[in-house]
Design a protein around this motif. Structure first.
Motif, mmCIF file in Angstrom:
data_model
loop_
_atom_site.group_PDB
_atom_site.id
_atom_site.type_symbol
_atom_site.label_atom_id
_atom_site.label_comp_id
_atom_site.label_asym_id
_atom_site.label_seq_id
_atom_site.Cartn_x
_atom_site.Cartn_y
_atom_site.Cartn_z
ATOM 1 N N THR A 1 0.832 -1.203 0.000
ATOM 2 C CA THR A 1 0.000 0.000 0.000
ATOM 3 C C THR A 1 0.867 1.252 0.000
ATOM 4 O O THR A 1 1.989 1.258 0.502
ATOM 5 C CB THR A 1 -0.912 0.019 1.238
ATOM 6 O OG1 THR A 1 -0.098 0.025 2.415
ATOM 7 C CG2 THR A 1 -1.814 -1.203 1.265
ATOM 8 N N ASP A 2 0.334 2.317 -0.579
ATOM 9 C CA ASP A 2 0.968 3.649 -0.562
ATOM 10 C C ASP A 2 2.338 3.672 -1.228
ATOM 11 O O ASP A 2 3.201 4.478 -0.857
ATOM 12 C CB ASP A 2 1.089 4.175 0.879
ATOM 13 C CG ASP A 2 -0.252 4.304 1.559
ATOM 14 O OD1 ASP A 2 -1.223 4.679 0.880
ATOM 15 O OD2 ASP A 2 -0.345 4.016 2.767
ATOM 16 N N VAL A 3 2.546 2.824 -2.210
ATOM 17 C CA VAL A 3 3.794 2.840 -2.974
ATOM 18 C C VAL A 3 3.654 3.887 -4.078
ATOM 19 O O VAL A 3 2.702 3.825 -4.865
ATOM 20 C CB VAL A 3 4.105 1.460 -3.571
ATOM 21 C CG1 VAL A 3 5.331 1.521 -4.466
ATOM 22 C CG2 VAL A 3 4.300 0.437 -2.464
ATOM 23 N N PRO A 4 4.570 4.847 -4.171
ATOM 24 C CA PRO A 4 4.419 5.909 -5.172
ATOM 25 C C PRO A 4 4.425 5.389 -6.603
ATOM 26 O O PRO A 4 5.327 4.678 -7.009
ATOM 27 C CB PRO A 4 5.643 6.812 -4.911
ATOM 28 C CG PRO A 4 6.611 5.965 -4.147
ATOM 29 C CD PRO A 4 5.793 5.006 -3.354
ATOM 30 N N GLY A 5 3.360 5.719 -7.332
ATOM 31 C CA GLY A 5 3.261 5.331 -8.724
ATOM 32 C C GLY A 5 2.599 3.992 -8.965
ATOM 33 O O GLY A 5 2.440 3.578 -10.117
ATOM 34 N N VAL A 6 2.193 3.296 -7.902
ATOM 35 C CA VAL A 6 1.629 1.949 -8.019
ATOM 36 C C VAL A 6 0.211 1.941 -7.451
ATOM 37 O O VAL A 6 -0.070 2.587 -6.438
ATOM 38 C CB VAL A 6 2.511 0.920 -7.290
ATOM 39 C CG1 VAL A 6 1.877 -0.458 -7.309
ATOM 40 C CG2 VAL A 6 3.894 0.865 -7.926
ATOM 41 N N ALA A 7 -0.661 1.189 -8.083
ATOM 42 C CA ALA A 7 -2.054 1.122 -7.652
ATOM 43 C C ALA A 7 -2.189 0.455 -6.289
ATOM 44 O O ALA A 7 -1.357 -0.365 -5.891
ATOM 45 C CB ALA A 7 -2.889 0.363 -8.689
ATOM 46 N N SER A 8 -3.242 0.789 -5.587
ATOM 47 C CA SER A 8 -3.565 0.137 -4.325
ATOM 48 C C SER A 8 -3.903 -1.325 -4.569
ATOM 49 O O SER A 8 -4.575 -1.662 -5.543
ATOM 50 C CB SER A 8 -4.755 0.839 -3.678
ATOM 51 O OG SER A 8 -5.397 0.008 -2.742
ATOM 52 N N PRO A 9 -3.456 -2.232 -3.681
ATOM 53 C CA PRO A 9 -3.800 -3.653 -3.850
ATOM 54 C C PRO A 9 -5.307 -3.903 -3.920
ATOM 55 O O PRO A 9 -5.741 -4.884 -4.538
ATOM 56 C CB PRO A 9 -3.187 -4.315 -2.618
ATOM 57 C CG PRO A 9 -2.072 -3.417 -2.230
ATOM 58 C CD PRO A 9 -2.548 -2.035 -2.548
ATOM 59 N N LEU A 10 -6.086 -3.039 -3.326
ATOM 60 C CA LEU A 10 -7.533 -3.236 -3.337
ATOM 61 C C LEU A 10 -8.100 -3.170 -4.748
ATOM 62 O O LEU A 10 -9.195 -3.672 -5.003
ATOM 63 C CB LEU A 10 -8.212 -2.185 -2.455
ATOM 64 C CG LEU A 10 -9.633 -2.501 -1.975
ATOM 65 C CD1 LEU A 10 -9.664 -3.806 -1.209
ATOM 66 C CD2 LEU A 10 -10.180 -1.369 -1.133
#
Length: 283
Positions: A171-180
């Motif tokens: 979660t909250d990785v810059p540039g990457v979608a939320s796992p949800l």
């Protein structure tokens, strides 16, 4: 250049390609969320995997939830071993919640010949296999797992780093979608260790992967808790870490007469050894 290959089946027959292997080109496969479900002991995997020739792959990487009740019975592990050759050194299994919820971890370790979390290096690929089930109630293992991750990330200087985990923790990785948006769960309150209750994946593990990427080591974080609805994900963080996810679920839906939303997806890696080139495709 990344290639995406989609196989659309008009029946329940296998549609995975069979590769011609050579000594300088290896093939690895990643399967996530493989259980079929519906039987009392919860041991069966997707019937298409049961029929597949696993010998076509040099390594098998499992993203967890292999059986619906993987460790309910000793015989469940024996069955899975006949399909996935769990003791093979290059075969890895990131444990999911369905794999460990009966708490017979010792059976899993016996059949796999591996700890519940560990690191393995072969052919310039280092794999960190993580157990995302460990809670702060088990600080000893939670801290040991984090220290293992930190040690590998502090020392690796070449090749590739594969980070295998079942759960949607990125979660909250810059540039990457939320796992949800692609996984079954998003563990926003997941703790990587017991050193502080303010830590999470983004401020503890991701910075370690970022440093590895900055040394010229390509990093892949692969999530396996995918497949019931969303089948795949690919994203690259602002710092170059690649995030992949793929999983199955249609085998269960076929058996239950439920609607199919999209084709199931695995990830196949091709590793050309002479120039150490690793590529992948959704299949």
């Amino acid at each position: 250049m990344l290639r995406y290959l989609y196989c659309f089946c008009c029946s329940i027959l296998l549609c995975y390609p069979t590769y011609s292997q050579t000594t300088d080109t290896l093939r690895y496969v990643f399967f996530g969320h493989t259980y079929a479900g519906g039987e009392p002991d919860g041991k069966r995997v997707d019937f298409r995997l049961e029929a597949m020739n696993m010998q076509q792959f040099d390594r098998i990487w499992l993203g967890g939830d292999i059986g619906a009740e993987t460790d309910l019975n000793y015989s469940n592990l024996a069955y899975l071993d006949t399909i996935f050759d769990l003791k093979k050194a290059g075969n890895h299994w990131a444990l999911g919640n369905h794999d460990t919820r009966n708490e017979n971890i010792e059976w899993i370790e016996e059949f796999s010949g591996k700890e519940r979390y560990y690191a393995y290096t072969e052919h310039s690929i280092t794999t960190i296999v993580m157990d995302g089930n460990i809670s702060p109630l088990d600080c000893e293992n939670l801290n040991k797992q984090f220290e293992l991750i930190k040690q590998v990330c502090d020392t690796i200087s070449q090749g590739y780093l594969i980070f295998l985990v079942h759960h949607g923790i990125a979660t909250d990785v810059p540039g990457v979608a939320s796992p949800l948006s692609y996984a079954h769960t998003e563990l926003q309150n997941w703790l990587p260790n017991c050193y502080s209750d303010t830590l999470n994946y983004a401020n503890s593990i991701y910075p370690l992967l970022q440093k590895v990427e900055s040394r010229g080591v390509d990093v892949f974080h692969i999530t396996g808790d995918v497949g019931s609805y969303y089948k795949q994900y690919h994203g690259i963080s602002d710092h170059g870490v690649e995030y992949l996810a793929a999983g199955l679920g249609n085998g269960y839906r076929i058996l239950q007469g439920l609607p199919i939303h999209a084709p199931d997806v695995a990830i196949v890696f091709t590793h050309i050894l002479p120039n150490n080139q690793l590529s992948w495709e959704f299949v």
